[in-house]
Structures are given as C-alpha cells and as structure tokens.
Scaffold this active site. Structure first.
Site, PDB file in Angstrom:
ATOM      1  N   GLU A   1      94.648 -53.762   2.255  1.00 26.42           N
ATOM      2  CA  GLU A   1      93.681 -53.170   1.318  1.00 26.42           C
ATOM      3  C   GLU A   1      92.987 -54.257   0.513  1.00 26.42           C
ATOM      4  OE1 GLU A   1      96.895 -52.421   1.827  1.00 26.42           O
ATOM      5  OE2 GLU A   1      97.373 -50.438   1.038  1.00 26.42           O
TER       6      GLU A   1
ATOM      7  N   GLU B   1     100.007 -62.615   5.782  1.00 26.42           N
ATOM      8  CA  GLU B   1     101.253 -63.097   5.177  1.00 26.42           C
ATOM      9  C   GLU B   1     101.251 -64.622   5.071  1.00 26.42           C
ATOM     10  OE1 GLU B   1     104.049 -59.372   6.677  1.00 26.42           O
ATOM     11  OE2 GLU B   1     104.431 -61.376   7.498  1.00 26.42           O
ATOM     12  N   ASN B   2     102.230 -65.104   4.301  1.00 22.44           N
ATOM     13  CA  ASN B   2     102.337 -66.537   4.068  1.00 22.44           C
ATOM     14  C   ASN B   2     103.814 -66.922   4.078  1.00 22.44           C
ATOM     15  OD1 ASN B   2     102.451 -69.068   2.230  1.00 22.44           O
ATOM     16  ND2 ASN B   2     100.281 -68.796   2.673  1.00 22.44           N
TER      17      ASN B   2
HETATM   18 ZN    ZN Z   1      99.484 -53.737  -1.193  1.00 22.80          ZN
END
Ligand code: ZN
Length: 136
Positions: free
Chosen positions: A61, A50-51
């Site tokens: 994925e 995340e960011n």
């Molecule tokens: Zn996704």
C-alpha cells in the site's frame, strides 16, 4: 461482507496482481500487491519491498501511495489489496495511517484473496478516530 469478485474490480485487481509478482519478499515470502484509483482517475500499483534490516521494509500500500504522489494524485478513491493466500490481507496499522493521509469519507478498501473472494469496507471502518483524518 465478502462476496465474489465482480467485473468492476478486474482492472484494479489485474494491476495489483502484476505488482504482486514483482514483490521483493525474500524474507517473509509473503508477496502482496496493491492498486488504487486516485482523484485524477489514474491507477497506481505497488508491492511490498522488504529489506535485510526488517523494519525498513515497505508494504504494498505504501508503494502504491508513493506512486500516486509521484504522479500528482492526492486522494485515494479506492484501494485494492491482493493477498498471496486464501485469507484477506487487510492493511496493517501503519498503512491505515498512510491511507488516512489521502482518504476521505468515501474511500473504499477492497481486500481480495488469491481465490478471488473480495471484501469491501469503507476506509473509515478500518481506522475510526484516525489521527489527521478529518476530510469530507
Ligand atoms: Zn502495511
């Protein structure tokens, strides 16, 4: 159809869960792991990254697919997604398109809950009429 995890899925699950531990999810606290087997029989894993600028975050994925490409694979035979809870975590719409780029009609998607329940589907069931998905 969901069933109980069998021994054949253990190596992929172990890789996905190892990656899941390292997920960078300080915003959602929803850690996901993925692992795939490619056409060279190599396995590759990934976690969500995340960011602070939320749209820049990357799913597990996508990370695993990037690792596959780095290592020379170009076809996903099977991909497993490990959920952090008791619900299955199917690939999001964006990841379905990313998987389509490297899938064929036999590509399998396994979704596994934290409790070890597993659901397996053909990729083509998750994204019928996919853009660019015309490989045999
Ligand atoms: Zn996704």
């Amino acid at each position: 159809m969901s069933t109980t995890l069998s021994a054949q899925h253990q190596p992929l699950l172990a890789k996905a869960q190892q990656a899941q531990k390292n997920a960078h999810a300080p915003y959602s606290h929803f850690k996901v792991g993925a692992a795939l087997i490619d056409n060279t029989t190599q396995t590759h894993s990934g976690c969500n990254v995340e960011n602070a600028a939320y749209p820049l975050g990357q799913c597990a994925e996508a990370t695993a697919i990037g690792m596959m490409v780095v290592n020379g694979g170009n076809l996903i035979r099977e991909i497993l997604i490990a959920s952090p809870n008791d619900d299955f975590c199917p690939p999001c719409g964006g990841c379905r398109q990313k998987i389509a780029e490297f899938a064929d009609k036999n590509t399998l998607v396994h979704m596994v809950t934290q409790q070890g329940e597993i659901k397996t589907v053909l990729f083509s069931e998750l994204l019928p009429f996919a853009f660019g998905f015309d490989k045999d």
